[in-house]
Design a protein around this motif. Structure first.
Motif, short mmCIF file in Angstrom:
data_model
loop_
_atom_site.label_atom_id
_atom_site.label_comp_id
_atom_site.label_asym_id
_atom_site.label_seq_id
_atom_site.Cartn_x
_atom_site.Cartn_y
_atom_site.Cartn_z
N VAL A 289 -0.59 -11.26 0.03
CA VAL A 289 0.23 -11.93 1.04
C VAL A 289 0.34 -10.99 2.23
CG1 VAL A 289 2.55 -12.76 1.60
CG2 VAL A 289 1.53 -13.28 -0.64
N THR A 290 -0.04 -11.49 3.39
CA THR A 290 0.04 -10.70 4.61
C THR A 290 0.87 -11.46 5.64
OG1 THR A 290 -2.13 -9.74 4.18
CG2 THR A 290 -1.26 -9.53 6.42
N ASP B 236 7.34 -8.11 3.78
CA ASP B 236 6.97 -8.83 2.56
C ASP B 236 5.48 -8.71 2.27
OD1 ASP B 236 9.24 -11.39 3.61
OD2 ASP B 236 9.58 -9.90 2.03
N THR B 237 4.73 -8.11 3.17
CA THR B 237 3.29 -7.93 2.97
C THR B 237 3.03 -7.07 1.75
OG1 THR B 237 2.77 -8.19 5.32
CG2 THR B 237 1.19 -6.97 3.97
N ALA B 238 2.23 -7.60 0.82
CA ALA B 238 1.96 -6.89 -0.43
C ALA B 238 0.99 -7.73 -1.26
CB ALA B 238 3.24 -6.66 -1.22
N VAL B 239 0.51 -7.12 -2.32
CA VAL B 239 -0.16 -7.89 -3.36
C VAL B 239 0.92 -8.35 -4.35
CG1 VAL B 239 -1.85 -7.87 -5.23
CG2 VAL B 239 -2.29 -6.58 -3.12
N TYR B 240 0.94 -9.64 -4.61
CA TYR B 240 1.95 -10.22 -5.50
C TYR B 240 1.32 -10.50 -6.87
CZ TYR B 240 5.31 -10.73 -1.73
OH TYR B 240 6.21 -10.47 -0.73
N PRO C 266 0.82 -1.21 0.00
CA PRO C 266 0.00 0.00 0.00
C PRO C 266 0.85 1.27 0.00
CG PRO C 266 -0.88 -1.58 1.54
CD PRO C 266 0.43 -2.14 1.07
N GLY C 267 0.56 2.18 -0.92
CA GLY C 267 1.27 3.44 -0.98
C GLY C 267 2.65 3.37 -1.60
N LYS C 268 3.01 2.20 -2.13
CA LYS C 268 4.35 2.04 -2.72
C LYS C 268 4.24 1.64 -4.18
CE LYS C 268 6.87 0.91 1.50
NZ LYS C 268 7.85 -0.02 2.13
N GLU C 269 5.36 1.82 -4.87
CA GLU C 269 5.44 1.41 -6.27
C GLU C 269 5.50 -0.11 -6.36
OE1 GLU C 269 6.01 5.16 -8.43
OE2 GLU C 269 6.68 3.27 -9.30
N ARG C 270 5.06 -0.62 -7.50
CA ARG C 270 5.21 -2.04 -7.76
C ARG C 270 6.69 -2.34 -7.97
NH1 ARG C 270 0.98 -4.87 -11.76
NH2 ARG C 270 -0.32 -3.62 -10.34
N GLU C 271 7.19 -3.37 -7.28
CA GLU C 271 8.61 -3.66 -7.35
C GLU C 271 8.87 -5.10 -7.78
OE1 GLU C 271 10.42 -3.16 -3.50
OE2 GLU C 271 9.35 -4.86 -2.62
#
Length: 123
Positions: free
Chosen positions: A119-120, A89-93, A40-45
């Protein structure tokens, strides 16, 4: 090319998850496959990528030694084994596909994207 990612979920710090991404619509062995993530709030990496045959893998420094990307060309599926998970590591993958390994860590150049799986990692 259609990509369907699945396998996300909630896991505690130090736990493991395996993500899968099934591809259809084009010869899978002609695709370079990658995983990206977006918090959330970050660029896709970039997270990881694997060459057509699976012989070469590429990793972001933040996941090297903890995550393993692999593929099964007979099943048209790419995997991301995630071990020693951390809250960061929490993010949408997302899984993604492209034709070339050139600039494989850049999200530009990936022509096809899956829908993402959450992934949470709880602390």
């Amino acid at each position: 090319v259609q990509l369907q990612a699945y396998g996300g979920g909630l896991v505690q710090t130090g736990g493991s998850l395996r993500l899968s991404c099934a591809a259809s619509g084009r010869a899978f062995s002609t695709l370079v496959m990658g995983w990206f993530r977006q918090a959330p709030g970050k660029e896709r990496e970039f997270v990881a990528a694997v060459s057509w045959s699976g012989g070469t893998a590429y990793y972001a420094d933040s996941v090297k030694g903890r995550f393993t990307i692999s593929r099964d060309n007979a099943l048209n599926t790419v995997y991301l084994q995630m071990d020693s998970l951390k809250p960061e590591d929490t993010a949408v993958y997302y899984c993604a596909a492209r034709s070339s390994v050139q600039s494989v860590r850049s999200k530009t150049g990936y022509d096809y994207w899956g829908q993402g799986t959450q992934v949470t990692v709880s602390s």
